[in-house]
Design a protein around this motif. Structure first.
Motif, PDB file in Angstrom:
ATOM      1  N   THR A   1      -3.878  13.124   3.550  1.00 32.75           N
ATOM      2  CA  THR A   1      -3.850  11.778   4.353  1.00 32.75           C
ATOM      3  C   THR A   1      -3.618  12.026   6.117  1.00 32.75           C
TER       4      THR A   1
ATOM      5  N   LYS B   1      -5.228   6.409  -0.021  1.00 34.80           N
ATOM      6  CA  LYS B   1      -5.676   8.085  -0.127  1.00 34.80           C
ATOM      7  C   LYS B   1      -5.404   8.535  -2.148  1.00 34.80           C
TER       8      LYS B   1
ATOM      9  N   LYS C   1      -9.642   2.975  -4.581  1.00 38.56           N
ATOM     10  CA  LYS C   1     -10.590   3.302  -3.367  1.00 38.56           C
ATOM     11  C   LYS C   1     -10.377   1.624  -2.966  1.00 38.56           C
ATOM     12  N   LEU C   2     -10.328   0.583  -3.372  1.00 34.25           N
ATOM     13  CA  LEU C   2     -10.851  -0.826  -2.657  1.00 34.25           C
ATOM     14  C   LEU C   2      -9.776  -0.971  -1.903  1.00 34.25           C
ATOM     15  N   LYS C   3      -8.501  -0.188  -1.901  1.00 36.17           N
ATOM     16  CA  LYS C   3      -7.366  -0.388  -0.401  1.00 36.17           C
ATOM     17  C   LYS C   3      -7.922   0.461  -0.070  1.00 36.17           C
ATOM     18  N   LYS C   4      -8.881   0.492   1.553  1.00 38.70           N
ATOM     19  CA  LYS C   4      -8.936   1.971   2.345  1.00 38.70           C
ATOM     20  C   LYS C   4      -8.233   2.985   2.976  1.00 38.70           C
ATOM     21  N   SER C   5      -7.237   2.006   2.875  1.00 37.26           N
ATOM     22  CA  SER C   5      -5.709   2.896   3.579  1.00 37.26           C
ATOM     23  C   SER C   5      -5.230   4.049   2.655  1.00 37.26           C
TER      24      SER C   5
ATOM     25  N   ASP D   1     -10.162  11.334  -3.198  1.00 40.23           N
ATOM     26  CA  ASP D   1     -10.298  11.725  -1.865  1.00 40.23           C
ATOM     27  C   ASP D   1     -10.289  13.683  -1.807  1.00 40.23           C
TER      28      ASP D   1
ATOM     29  N   SER E   1       0.627  -1.101   0.310  1.00 40.32           N
ATOM     30  CA  SER E   1       0.113   0.073   0.213  1.00 40.32           C
ATOM     31  C   SER E   1       0.897   0.864  -0.096  1.00 40.32           C
TER      32      SER E   1
END
Length: 404
Positions: free
Chosen positions: A399, A120, A114-118, A159, A97
């Motif tokens: 972030t 931005k 955006k599939l990786k929520k961590s 974001d 990530s």
């Protein structure tokens, strides 16, 4: 001390255009702020790219170069989407990530990232693609309808959205009405230029310089027609000796793989011949940065011909090189060129452009004075240092990073 971020930048084709220049500047400046930066792209020709992308300042990884750019010179947008989706999937599954991903030009990758929520996702919108596409036939409209819809929906999923000028921000609001109704407002982040790469000019030859990619939307024929029209001005308007010394150089990005580049260069050469000025016009294709800087150093001023250009990096480069700019009184140049101080903003007609050119031929010292003001203007408002500070602030804020 700021937190060190892991930043990925996704760009469709790392060539030598204005969009690519911005991405390279962004990467260099973010590295200077101590961040880890990695660019991912679907195409990177090491023989036709900005030097920073091969110097080791930051890594560049290519995925999907085998995928087509078009199908029989059609479906360019769909192919660009597929190439960028492939790049995004590789980043998503082959790399750990990142803290933030800066997606450039193509918004369709945003929901995947955006599939990786961590992570931005920040999207840099140079201009709504749907306004750049042709919708001239029923088939084209049917083809573009789902693409245009996807562009608006996916853009709104970022974001943070950045645009390159107030002109583009206004166009964004008028184009993506659903996003505007939801209160989504892009922030303006002006592109910049590294003023340190340009030395004091060695001369002010009576040479007008046009720098643009060889594409029809750049309206380069305006420069040819305006240059030719100098000969039709009233005799008292110009000294014949100075007029005979005047030349025009047309330089810019050229890719023999692109049919439009090949065809448009031929169109311009034929126009120059028809206007009777081909012997005084030079065409320079795909010059290096050093060659471009030499051309800038020696010219009288820069002619910038695109109408309603969303920003335009060339006027900044010209002014940073101590040269005034003659540009259209619309789009991004209205925000960067100070009329009658660092150049002239003109109606997009050969008549208006040629009159501005004539003023500088008559009084080369005016070009020198304007060039000095232009350099100060760019150094104060459009330097890469200022650009990097603003971009860094945006990424740190998105972030949630703070100074320690």
């Amino acid at each position: 001390m700021e937190r060190k971020l892991k930043i990925a930048i996704i760009h469709p084709d790392l060539g030598i255009g204005g969009a690519e220049r911005l991405i390279v500047d962004a990467a260099v400046e973010l590295v200077s702020h101590g961040h880890d930066v990695h660019i991912f792209t679907a195409h990177h020709d090491k023989n036709r790219c900005f030097e920073e992308t091969v110097s080791g300042t930051f890594p560049v990884t290519v995925y999907g170069s085998f995928l087509p750019r078009h199908v029989f010179y059609r479906f360019h947008a769909l192919c660009a989407y597929l190439r960028c989706i492939f790049v995004a999937l590789c980043v998503l599954f082959l790399w750990p990530s990142f803290d933030v991903i800066l997606a450039d030009q193509v918004s369709v990758v945003i929901p995947l990232l955006k599939l990786k929520k961590s992570m931005k996702v920040v999207f840099y919108c140079h201009f709504p693609d749907l306004l750049l596409a042709h919708h001239t036939t029923v088939l084209r409209r049917l083809y573009r309808k789902p693409i245009d819809f996807v562009e608006e929906i996916t853009t709104g999923m970022a974001d943070m959205i950045l645009v390159n000028s107030k002109f583009t921000a206004s166009t964004f609001a008028n184009t993506f009405k659903r996003l505007h109704a939801r209160g989504i407002r892009p922030a303006v982040l002006y592109p910049a230029v590294n003023v340190d790469q340009f030395d004091e000019p060695h001369s002010y030859k009576l040479n007008f310089l046009s720098i643009n990619r060889f594409e029809r939307k750049k309206n380069i024929e305006l420069a040819v027609s305006a240059f030719a029209r100098l000969h039709t001005l009233e005799e008292h308007a110009l000294q014949s000796q100075k007029l005979n010394e005047a030349t025009l150089t047309i330089a810019g990005g050229y890719d023999s793989r692109l049919r439009e580049n090949v065809e448009y260069l031929d169109v311009l050469k034929h126009l120059a011949a028809r206007e009777g000025v081909s012997s005084r016009i030079s065409f320079v294709t795909s010059c290096s940065t050093a060659e471009r800087n030499k051309l800038l150093s020696q010219c009288l001023c820069v002619i910038y011909t695109p109408k309603d250009e969303h920003f335009g990096i060339v006027p900044l480069e010209a002014m940073a090189a101590h040269k005034p700019v003659i540009a259209c009184n619309s789009g991004g140049p209205v925000e960067t060129v100070k009329d009658a101080e660092t150049g002239f903003l003109c109606d997009p007609t050969p008549e208006d452009f040629s009159l501005a050119m004539a003023k500088l031929i008559q009084d080369p010292q005016m070009a020198s004075r304007m060039g000095g003001e232009a350099r100060k203007h760019v150094a104060e408002s459009f330097s890469t240092k200022t650009f990097g500070q603003h971009l860094n602030q945006y990424l740190m804020s998105i972030t949630g990073s703070k100074e320690d």
